[in-house]
Write a protein that holds these residues in place. Structure first.
Motif, PDB file in Angstrom:
ATOM      1  N   LYS A 141       0.845  -1.205   0.000  1.00  0.00           N
ATOM      2  CA  LYS A 141       0.000   0.000   0.000  1.00  0.00           C
ATOM      3  C   LYS A 141       0.873   1.245   0.000  1.00  0.00           C
ATOM      4  O   LYS A 141       1.894   1.287   0.684  1.00  0.00           O
ATOM      5  CB  LYS A 141      -0.867   0.010   1.261  1.00  0.00           C
ATOM      6  CG  LYS A 141      -2.213  -0.609   1.074  1.00  0.00           C
ATOM      7  CD  LYS A 141      -3.111  -0.244   2.249  1.00  0.00           C
ATOM      8  CE  LYS A 141      -4.379  -1.080   2.212  1.00  0.00           C
ATOM      9  NZ  LYS A 141      -5.030  -1.132   3.504  1.00  0.00           N
ATOM     10  N   GLY A 142       0.451   2.279  -0.739  1.00  0.00           N
ATOM     11  CA  GLY A 142       1.135   3.575  -0.708  1.00  0.00           C
ATOM     12  C   GLY A 142       2.314   3.623  -1.662  1.00  0.00           C
ATOM     13  O   GLY A 142       2.612   2.659  -2.385  1.00  0.00           O
ATOM     14  N   ALA A 143       2.986   4.788  -1.686  1.00  0.00           N
ATOM     15  CA  ALA A 143       4.073   5.027  -2.634  1.00  0.00           C
ATOM     16  C   ALA A 143       5.381   4.398  -2.183  1.00  0.00           C
ATOM     17  O   ALA A 143       6.174   3.945  -3.004  1.00  0.00           O
ATOM     18  CB  ALA A 143       4.269   6.534  -2.822  1.00  0.00           C
ATOM     19  N   LEU A 144       5.619   4.380  -0.884  1.00  0.00           N
ATOM     20  CA  LEU A 144       6.930   3.983  -0.366  1.00  0.00           C
ATOM     21  C   LEU A 144       6.804   2.651   0.354  1.00  0.00           C
ATOM     22  O   LEU A 144       6.364   2.589   1.496  1.00  0.00           O
ATOM     23  CB  LEU A 144       7.470   5.070   0.577  1.00  0.00           C
ATOM     24  CG  LEU A 144       7.447   6.497  -0.010  1.00  0.00           C
ATOM     25  CD1 LEU A 144       7.902   7.509   1.029  1.00  0.00           C
ATOM     26  CD2 LEU A 144       8.321   6.591  -1.268  1.00  0.00           C
ATOM     27  N   VAL A 145       7.156   1.589  -0.334  1.00  0.00           N
ATOM     28  CA  VAL A 145       6.989   0.240   0.196  1.00  0.00           C
ATOM     29  C   VAL A 145       8.365  -0.314   0.571  1.00  0.00           C
ATOM     30  O   VAL A 145       9.238  -0.443  -0.304  1.00  0.00           O
ATOM     31  CB  VAL A 145       6.315  -0.683  -0.858  1.00  0.00           C
ATOM     32  CG1 VAL A 145       6.165  -2.095  -0.328  1.00  0.00           C
ATOM     33  CG2 VAL A 145       4.958  -0.111  -1.264  1.00  0.00           C
ATOM     34  N   PRO A 146       8.584  -0.624   1.842  1.00  0.00           N
ATOM     35  CA  PRO A 146       9.887  -1.161   2.243  1.00  0.00           C
ATOM     36  C   PRO A 146      10.186  -2.474   1.520  1.00  0.00           C
ATOM     37  O   PRO A 146       9.276  -3.255   1.259  1.00  0.00           O
ATOM     38  CB  PRO A 146       9.737  -1.397   3.755  1.00  0.00           C
ATOM     39  CG  PRO A 146       8.557  -0.593   4.169  1.00  0.00           C
ATOM     40  CD  PRO A 146       7.656  -0.524   2.974  1.00  0.00           C
ATOM     41  N   PHE A 147      11.436  -2.701   1.193  1.00  0.00           N
ATOM     42  CA  PHE A 147      11.824  -3.935   0.501  1.00  0.00           C
ATOM     43  C   PHE A 147      13.269  -4.270   0.865  1.00  0.00           C
ATOM     44  O   PHE A 147      13.998  -3.423   1.372  1.00  0.00           O
ATOM     45  CB  PHE A 147      11.687  -3.774  -1.025  1.00  0.00           C
ATOM     46  CG  PHE A 147      12.696  -2.810  -1.602  1.00  0.00           C
ATOM     47  CD1 PHE A 147      12.529  -1.435  -1.467  1.00  0.00           C
ATOM     48  CD2 PHE A 147      13.842  -3.276  -2.236  1.00  0.00           C
ATOM     49  CE1 PHE A 147      13.475  -0.545  -1.971  1.00  0.00           C
ATOM     50  CE2 PHE A 147      14.780  -2.386  -2.752  1.00  0.00           C
ATOM     51  CZ  PHE A 147      14.599  -1.027  -2.615  1.00  0.00           C
ATOM     52  N   VAL A 148      13.652  -5.502   0.570  1.00  0.00           N
ATOM     53  CA  VAL A 148      15.022  -5.950   0.819  1.00  0.00           C
ATOM     54  C   VAL A 148      15.740  -5.999  -0.531  1.00  0.00           C
ATOM     55  O   VAL A 148      15.358  -6.799  -1.394  1.00  0.00           O
ATOM     56  CB  VAL A 148      15.026  -7.351   1.479  1.00  0.00           C
ATOM     57  CG1 VAL A 148      16.447  -7.828   1.729  1.00  0.00           C
ATOM     58  CG2 VAL A 148      14.208  -7.330   2.761  1.00  0.00           C
ATOM     59  N   PRO A 149      16.734  -5.120  -0.775  1.00  0.00           N
ATOM     60  CA  PRO A 149      17.376  -5.086  -2.091  1.00  0.00           C
ATOM     61  C   PRO A 149      17.860  -6.454  -2.571  1.00  0.00           C
ATOM     62  O   PRO A 149      17.734  -6.769  -3.753  1.00  0.00           O
ATOM     63  CB  PRO A 149      18.546  -4.112  -1.890  1.00  0.00           C
ATOM     64  CG  PRO A 149      18.059  -3.191  -0.803  1.00  0.00           C
ATOM     65  CD  PRO A 149      17.244  -4.049   0.115  1.00  0.00           C
ATOM     66  N   ALA A 150      18.332  -7.298  -1.654  1.00  0.00           N
ATOM     67  CA  ALA A 150      18.846  -8.618  -2.072  1.00  0.00           C
ATOM     68  C   ALA A 150      17.740  -9.477  -2.692  1.00  0.00           C
ATOM     69  O   ALA A 150      18.026 -10.366  -3.506  1.00  0.00           O
ATOM     70  CB  ALA A 150      19.447  -9.333  -0.867  1.00  0.00           C
ATOM     71  N   SER A 151      16.471  -9.191  -2.363  1.00  0.00           N
ATOM     72  CA  SER A 151      15.367 -10.003  -2.888  1.00  0.00           C
ATOM     73  C   SER A 151      15.130  -9.747  -4.379  1.00  0.00           C
ATOM     74  O   SER A 151      14.358 -10.468  -5.012  1.00  0.00           O
ATOM     75  CB  SER A 151      14.083  -9.722  -2.105  1.00  0.00           C
ATOM     76  OG  SER A 151      13.652  -8.392  -2.374  1.00  0.00           O
ATOM     77  N   LEU A 152      15.780  -8.736  -4.948  1.00  0.00           N
ATOM     78  CA  LEU A 152      15.585  -8.431  -6.375  1.00  0.00           C
ATOM     79  C   LEU A 152      16.517  -9.256  -7.257  1.00  0.00           C
ATOM     80  O   LEU A 152      16.341  -9.315  -8.478  1.00  0.00           O
ATOM     81  CB  LEU A 152      15.842  -6.941  -6.652  1.00  0.00           C
ATOM     82  CG  LEU A 152      15.038  -5.944  -5.823  1.00  0.00           C
ATOM     83  CD1 LEU A 152      15.426  -4.525  -6.171  1.00  0.00           C
ATOM     84  CD2 LEU A 152      13.541  -6.171  -6.037  1.00  0.00           C
ATOM     85  N   ALA A 153      17.525  -9.904  -6.641  1.00  0.00           N
ATOM     86  CA  ALA A 153      18.476 -10.690  -7.427  1.00  0.00           C
ATOM     87  C   ALA A 153      17.818 -11.978  -7.900  1.00  0.00           C
ATOM     88  O   ALA A 153      16.749 -12.358  -7.398  1.00  0.00           O
ATOM     89  CB  ALA A 153      19.707 -11.015  -6.559  1.00  0.00           C
ATOM     90  N   ASP A 154      18.451 -12.652  -8.879  1.00  0.00           N
ATOM     91  CA  ASP A 154      17.883 -13.904  -9.419  1.00  0.00           C
ATOM     92  C   ASP A 154      17.757 -14.958  -8.341  1.00  0.00           C
ATOM     93  O   ASP A 154      18.588 -15.057  -7.473  1.00  0.00           O
ATOM     94  CB  ASP A 154      18.780 -14.430 -10.548  1.00  0.00           C
ATOM     95  CG  ASP A 154      18.668 -13.508 -11.760  1.00  0.00           C
ATOM     96  OD1 ASP A 154      17.554 -12.995 -11.986  1.00  0.00           O
ATOM     97  OD2 ASP A 154      19.687 -13.311 -12.437  1.00  0.00           O
TER      98      ASP A 154
END
Ligand code: AMP
Length: 301
Positions: A288-301
């Motif tokens: 929800k919303g514009a700023l969603v927390p995430f873990v950068p490492a989760s974007l890797a293959d």
């Protein structure tokens, strides 16, 4: 990396009717927010203008707290920041804005400060909304400064972010947006809007139009449909990983742009970079919303 534009106060409804949460968001600011998380090794700055009142001070604190450099923010004592309120009607969001008088409309009024901020960056990011909120003279000043920066070897990235309500008419919008493109190395348009306002038949037509305006890298987003890109002599499409649910598409494009900009100085080929941007946008539309927390490492293959 320097993002230029408007950040607004956001009032988002909470579960109890009449209760709201105060947050801060705005297209180029959202991209800076994601960039700061993706690239903690790089100084990410945000250039805007705010007031001296307590809401403006809260905004500055939120910007600094996000790890974004606030040293290029102008302070105008007689003004304050823009505000928008989100209304929810059976799951449908609508927005009411108070931004006509916002301080950010004066972000490019000081030529020396503008040039200094751009001089300090390797990559500068702005949008059609950044151009829309400026008076004609300030708009020309920003575009002229970006043109010179590009000629001096800096990279300039642009999201057309077409918002007809911010312009006096569609002609002013399309004409000015293409002027924005003409000072940019990288354009990050969204096909749905481009088709509507430029009459593009398909994403290739969108890419052709930006390439003809001297943009080297064009990445055309298209919701759940494939992303089209042109990058130097290369080009192609990248399929968007399907999602089981979409909660809120706010800032999907802003976060996508951040992931692209974050990887431009790396070794990754464009299709891999675009796939990573889709993964981040996929996380953002499931929150929800514009700023969603995430873990950068989760974007890797
Ligand atoms: P847009 O600006 O709406 O074209 O969306 C930007 C990016 O967000 C797209 O390129 C996708 O990576 C992602 N995205 C937006 N909508 C969806 C969706 N319905 N399903 C999956 N990804 C989406």
């Amino acid at each position: 990396m320097l993002a230029i534009g408007e950040c607004m106060a956001e009032l988002a409804p909470l579960d109890r009717p009449g209760d709201y949460h105060l947050g801060f968001a705005g297209d180029t600011f959202n991209t800076a927010w994601y960039l700061a998380r993706l690239r903690p090794d790089v100084t990410v700055s945000f250039l805007t203008a705010i007031g001296t009142d307590s809401l403006s001070q809260k905004m500055r604190a939120a910007i600094a707290e996000a790890g974004i450099d606030d040293s290029h923010i102008r302070t105008l004592p007689e003004r304050t920041v823009g505000l928008y309120l989100i209304s929810l009607d059976r799951g449908e969001r609508s927005f009411t804005y108070w931004r006509g008088q916002s301080a950010a409309r004066h972000l490019a009024d000081d030529p020396e400060a503008l040039a200094r901020a751009i001089e300090a960056a390797d990559l500068v990011y702005f949008s059609g909304i950044t151009l829309a909120i400026l008076e004609r003279e300030a708009r020309d000043r920003l575009l002229g400064t970006l043109r010179r920066a590009r000629e001096a070897g800096k990279r300039v990235a642009f999201d057309p972010n077409l918002r007809p309500r911010l312009w006096t008419g569609p002609e002013e919008m399309t004409e000015t947006v293409m002027r924005g493109a003409s000072v940019s190395d990288i354009a990050l348009p969204s096909f749905e809007d481009e088709a509507l306002w430029f009459g593009d038949a398909d994403p290739e037509a969108t890419a052709d139009r930006y390439r003809a305006a001297s943009v080297e890298t064009v990445i055309v987003k298209n919701g759940a449909d494939p992303v089209h890109f042109r990058h130097g002599a290369t080009g192609g499409t990248v399929a968007v990983p399907p999602l089981s649910e979409v909660v809120d598409t706010t800032a999907a494009g802003d976060s996508f742009n951040a992931a692209i900009l974050a990887g431009l100085d790396g070794e990754e080929a464009m299709p891999a970079l675009i796939l990573r941007a889709c993964r981040l946008a996929g996380i953002v539309v499931r929150g929800k919303g514009a700023l969603v927390p995430f873990v950068p490492a989760s974007l890797a293959d």
